[in-house]
Write an enzyme that holds these catalytic residues in place. Structure first.
Site, PDB file in Angstrom:
ATOM      1  N   ALA A   1       0.649  -1.174   0.027  1.00 49.38           N
ATOM      2  CA  ALA A   1       0.050  -0.057  -0.188  1.00 49.38           C
ATOM      3  C   ALA A   1       0.742   1.264   0.009  1.00 49.38           C
ATOM      4  O   ALA A   1       0.492   2.184  -0.893  1.00 49.38           O
ATOM      5  CB  ALA A   1      -1.127  -0.204   1.162  1.00 49.38           C
TER       6      ALA A   1
ATOM      7  N   GLN B   1       4.217 -13.351  -1.825  1.00 44.19           N
ATOM      8  CA  GLN B   1       4.920 -12.395  -1.347  1.00 44.19           C
ATOM      9  C   GLN B   1       5.777 -12.647  -0.103  1.00 44.19           C
ATOM     10  O   GLN B   1       6.835 -11.888   0.038  1.00 44.19           O
ATOM     11  CB  GLN B   1       3.996 -10.951  -1.139  1.00 44.19           C
ATOM     12  CG  GLN B   1       3.360 -10.416  -2.531  1.00 44.19           C
ATOM     13  CD  GLN B   1       2.014 -11.075  -2.651  1.00 44.19           C
ATOM     14  OE1 GLN B   1       1.708 -12.198  -2.504  1.00 44.19           O
ATOM     15  NE2 GLN B   1       1.367 -10.135  -3.196  1.00 44.19           N
TER      16      GLN B   1
ATOM     17  N   ASP C   1      -3.939  -2.676   3.721  1.00 45.77           N
ATOM     18  CA  ASP C   1      -4.195  -1.987   2.534  1.00 45.77           C
ATOM     19  C   ASP C   1      -5.157  -0.786   2.841  1.00 45.77           C
ATOM     20  O   ASP C   1      -5.120   0.272   2.078  1.00 45.77           O
ATOM     21  CB  ASP C   1      -4.670  -2.785   1.226  1.00 45.77           C
ATOM     22  CG  ASP C   1      -3.308  -3.501   0.852  1.00 45.77           C
ATOM     23  OD1 ASP C   1      -2.878  -4.593   1.660  1.00 45.77           O
ATOM     24  OD2 ASP C   1      -2.625  -3.215   0.002  1.00 45.77           O
TER      25      ASP C   1
END
Ligand code: MRU
Length: 356
Positions: free
Chosen positions: A53, A199, A240
């Site tokens: 983000a 990730q 986020d």
């Protein structure tokens, strides 16, 4: 933070070009990529060469500067701003950064506008770095408290990459861990692999290795049993978009980890800069949840024995797959929000106390 001993930030501007670390190539290749136009910035966000983000917010801010570098035509700048906001739907930082840039540039004449845009984009990035450092200082106090009771290596579980690669520097979830490590507190990190894009495995483990922080990658479904067996002292994740009532939207799978943490009385913290708070949406059902290409599920990329990157299909050819990228953890499962201003309850009252 460091890659092969050298200090980097995730994005910077040099010789009229925005430089990024191409995260689609990590951990197997370290490539610095040039963004020369706003189109390049939009594409980098969409295909996740940059992600996380705060970093997509920083990239969008530089995207506006790149648009201005191409043309000072108002229509072009406004259209670029809109396309940047649309490039990924869930992380609020994107709109936050574009709105801040556009507000700063209102009424500025064309011979000054590029300088001011570049300065503001850098300011957004510098501020994020400072905020993430403060998140680390505030989160360190929680780690110290738990360590003082346990007096042996702390096992911290994290999901996805909320590390320095997802921000400008330090990371959100990882910043308290880096601060604890620097202070000599022994920490070990359980890194959720984070399917489908991995990730955790590709980025979190990679960056922790570079800082020499002990870590172990686990399949996404492993956290539950580790918590049942007392092998997790705390969880820290990023977000986020966090609503003003404390509901936390983050990488898909975060919610299930929070449920397991709640069932096993493991503290579950969320680390975030204030740029990730959405003060407008009141109901989590209204958060736009990104659905990405199902190829991210059905295909896996890695290196073969000759160190060549290969992408292979792992599903039956005719199977359908669905790829939702984020979920929402209700505030009641969140022990606390670690922000740049301090730690608050995940509630309207808690957040209001820190952010009047
Ligand atoms: O899809 P991604 O990789 O951009 O998702 C990233 C996350 O979910 C992070 O946890 C979040 O952005 C916080 S980053 C400090």
């Amino acid at each position: 933070m460091r890659i092969q001993g050298k200090e980097y930030r995730t994005i910077w501007y040099e010789d009229n070009i925005v430089k990024i670390i191409d995260q689609t190539k990590l951990p197997h290749q370290f490539i610095i990529k040039d963004l020369k136009s706003v189109k390049d910035a939009i594409n980098a966000i969409k295909i996740m060469e940059v992600r996380g983000a705060p970093l997509i917010g920083g990239t969008a801010a530089y995207g506006i500067a790149l648009a201005i570098q191409e043309s000072t035509d108002k229509k072009f700048i406004n259209k670029s701003a809109e396309e940047l906001i649309q490039s990924r739907p869930t992380a609020i930082n994107l709109k936050w950064a574009v709105d801040r840039m556009m507000k700063k540039l209102t009424g500025i004449n064309s011979d000054q506008i590029l300088d001011i845009a570049l300065r503001e984009a850098k300011e957004i990035c510098d501020e994020d770095e400072k905020f993430c450092e403060n998140i680390g200082i505030n989160g360190l106090k929680i780690i110290e408290e738990i360590y003082n009771k346990k007096k042996s290596t702390l096992n911290i579980l994290t999901h996805c990459n909320a590390g320095w690669l997802a921000t400008i520097n330090w990371g959100t979830a990882t910043s308290p861990i880096y601060h604890a490590h620097k202070k000599g507190i022994p920490v070990h990190v359980w890194v959720d692999e984070t399917r489908p894009r991995n990730q955790g495995a590709n980025l979190t483990s990679y960056e922790l290795n570079e800082e020499e922080i002990p870590n172990t990658i686990i399949a996404d479904n492993t956290g539950g049993i580790l918590m049942q067996r007392g092998k997790v002292d705390m969880c820290i994740v990023g977000t986020d978009r966090t609503l003003s009532n404390g509901d936390v939207c983050n990488k898909i799978g975060t919610y299930l980890k929070a449920l397991a943490a709640h069932d096993n009385e493991v503290p579950f913290y969320v680390a975030l800069p204030s740029s990730t708070i959405d003060w407008n949406i009141k109901d989590a059902k209204d958060i736009p949840i990104e659905e990405r290409n199902s190829e991210e599920l059905s295909h896996v990329e890695g290196v073969d024995e000759n160190n060549e990157v290969k992408k292979v299909l792992i599903y039956p050819k005719n199977s359908k797959a669905m790829n939702l990228a984020f979920d929402v953890t209700p505030a009641k499962y969140v022990t606390g929000l670690i922000t740049e201003r301090g730690v608050s309850k995940a509630s309207s009252e808690g957040l209001k106390k820190l952010f009047k």
